[in-house]
Design a protein around this motif. Sequence first.
Motif, short mmCIF file in Angstrom:
data_model
loop_
_atom_site.label_atom_id
_atom_site.label_comp_id
_atom_site.label_asym_id
_atom_site.label_seq_id
_atom_site.Cartn_x
_atom_site.Cartn_y
_atom_site.Cartn_z
N MET A 142 0.83 -1.20 0.00
CA MET A 142 0.00 0.00 0.00
C MET A 142 0.86 1.26 0.00
SD MET A 142 -3.07 -1.12 -0.23
CE MET A 142 -4.05 0.35 0.12
N THR A 143 2.00 1.22 0.71
CA THR A 143 2.92 2.36 0.71
C THR A 143 3.49 2.58 -0.69
OG1 THR A 143 3.54 2.00 3.02
CG2 THR A 143 5.08 3.25 1.67
N ILE A 144 3.90 1.51 -1.34
CA ILE A 144 4.46 1.61 -2.69
C ILE A 144 3.45 2.20 -3.65
CG2 ILE A 144 5.24 0.26 -4.68
CD1 ILE A 144 6.44 -1.73 -2.68
N MET A 145 2.23 1.72 -3.58
CA MET A 145 1.22 2.13 -4.56
C MET A 145 0.69 3.53 -4.31
SD MET A 145 -0.70 -1.55 -5.17
CE MET A 145 -1.10 -1.79 -3.45
N GLN B 277 -6.45 -11.41 4.90
CA GLN B 277 -7.26 -12.14 3.93
C GLN B 277 -8.74 -11.81 4.01
OE1 GLN B 277 -6.02 -14.76 1.58
NE2 GLN B 277 -4.30 -13.42 2.00
N ARG B 278 -9.09 -10.72 4.70
CA ARG B 278 -10.50 -10.34 4.74
C ARG B 278 -10.89 -9.65 3.44
NH1 ARG B 278 -11.84 -7.25 10.12
NH2 ARG B 278 -10.01 -6.04 9.53
N GLU B 279 -12.17 -9.73 3.14
CA GLU B 279 -12.65 -9.26 1.83
C GLU B 279 -12.26 -7.82 1.54
OE1 GLU B 279 -16.98 -8.31 -0.02
OE2 GLU B 279 -16.72 -10.35 0.71
N LEU B 280 -12.52 -6.91 2.48
CA LEU B 280 -12.23 -5.51 2.22
C LEU B 280 -10.75 -5.26 2.03
CD1 LEU B 280 -13.50 -2.71 1.92
CD2 LEU B 280 -13.10 -2.35 4.37
N GLU B 281 -9.91 -5.98 2.77
CA GLU B 281 -8.46 -5.82 2.62
C GLU B 281 -8.02 -6.24 1.23
OE1 GLU B 281 -7.24 -6.68 7.30
OE2 GLU B 281 -7.54 -8.35 5.91
N VAL B 282 -8.52 -7.39 0.77
CA VAL B 282 -8.15 -7.87 -0.56
C VAL B 282 -8.60 -6.90 -1.64
CG1 VAL B 282 -8.49 -9.71 -2.26
CG2 VAL B 282 -8.19 -10.29 0.16
N VAL B 283 -9.87 -6.52 -1.58
CA VAL B 283 -10.43 -5.64 -2.62
C VAL B 283 -9.76 -4.27 -2.60
CG1 VAL B 283 -12.54 -4.48 -3.38
CG2 VAL B 283 -12.65 -6.85 -2.62
N THR B 284 -9.47 -3.74 -1.40
CA THR B 284 -8.82 -2.44 -1.30
C THR B 284 -7.43 -2.46 -1.91
OG1 THR B 284 -10.05 -1.86 0.71
CG2 THR B 284 -7.99 -0.68 0.31
N CYS B 285 -6.67 -3.51 -1.61
CA CYS B 285 -5.31 -3.61 -2.13
C CYS B 285 -5.29 -3.75 -3.65
CB CYS B 285 -4.59 -4.79 -1.46
SG CYS B 285 -2.81 -4.81 -1.70
N ALA C 53 -7.65 -2.73 -5.69
CA ALA C 53 -8.11 -1.47 -6.25
C ALA C 53 -7.01 -0.42 -6.23
CB ALA C 53 -9.33 -0.97 -5.47
N ALA C 54 -6.11 -0.52 -5.24
CA ALA C 54 -4.99 0.43 -5.15
C ALA C 54 -3.93 0.18 -6.21
CB ALA C 54 -4.36 0.37 -3.76
#
Length: 231
Positions: free
Chosen positions: A59-62, A83-91, A93-94
């Motif tokens: 996330m820092t890199i992106m 591995q939670r849904e929001l974490e996966v989708v957020t990463c 999307a970033a």
Amino acid sequence: MILPACCITVHVRHPVPLIAAGLHAIVADESDFRVLTDGSDALRADALPVVVTDYDDAMTIMRAPGKDGAARGARVLVITDKQRELEVVTCLAAGAHGYLGPDCSAPEVLHAIRQVARGGRHLGEKAAEHVACSVTRAALTARETEVLALIASGMSNKAAARELALSLGTVKAHLKAVFQKLDARSRTEAATVARQRGLLAADAPASPGFTLRVSRGHAGATPPGSPLHAA
């Protein structure tokens, strides 16, 4: 050593030393890989590397490409226990190009690196399942998430209404929408599902005692025994 023309530059920068050492050992023997292990080498690389790292570093890199020793435009493969849904989708999307869990095998890591290097994407089984599920679900609005967080912390409907400067009826309407979107029948179940998906902090205090069922009937007056009615 003469590198092949199709050599894939891999920048191993996972912050956990033991995992980084294991990743380096996995990729070092591959004839089509060139392994980088520090930021200066990555920034001087003559080909954009595949960066293999964890969630927070990714996330820092992106968010700040080209800084902190990561080559601008690098393709990011994430290996993480988040591995939670929001974490996966957020990463994703970033800008992440691959997402694997900590239980991934060495062959899967190598396949993922090659897939990402070719411009493709690679998701581990759990990440792929989360992405597929997220596509079919209606997302909570910002206000619905605020109401759910307050209710999950133990606030009554009236207290949440005061906190958010909303009417009691509006809070109940938001809660009803939350229950429908999360396919939940109680305040406790809604909070549990939200935590599992990453919509609420996993360590947020649970709302005690709300286990009554909510009617899935019409949108008229809320019956006294409904969890939406908790004052």
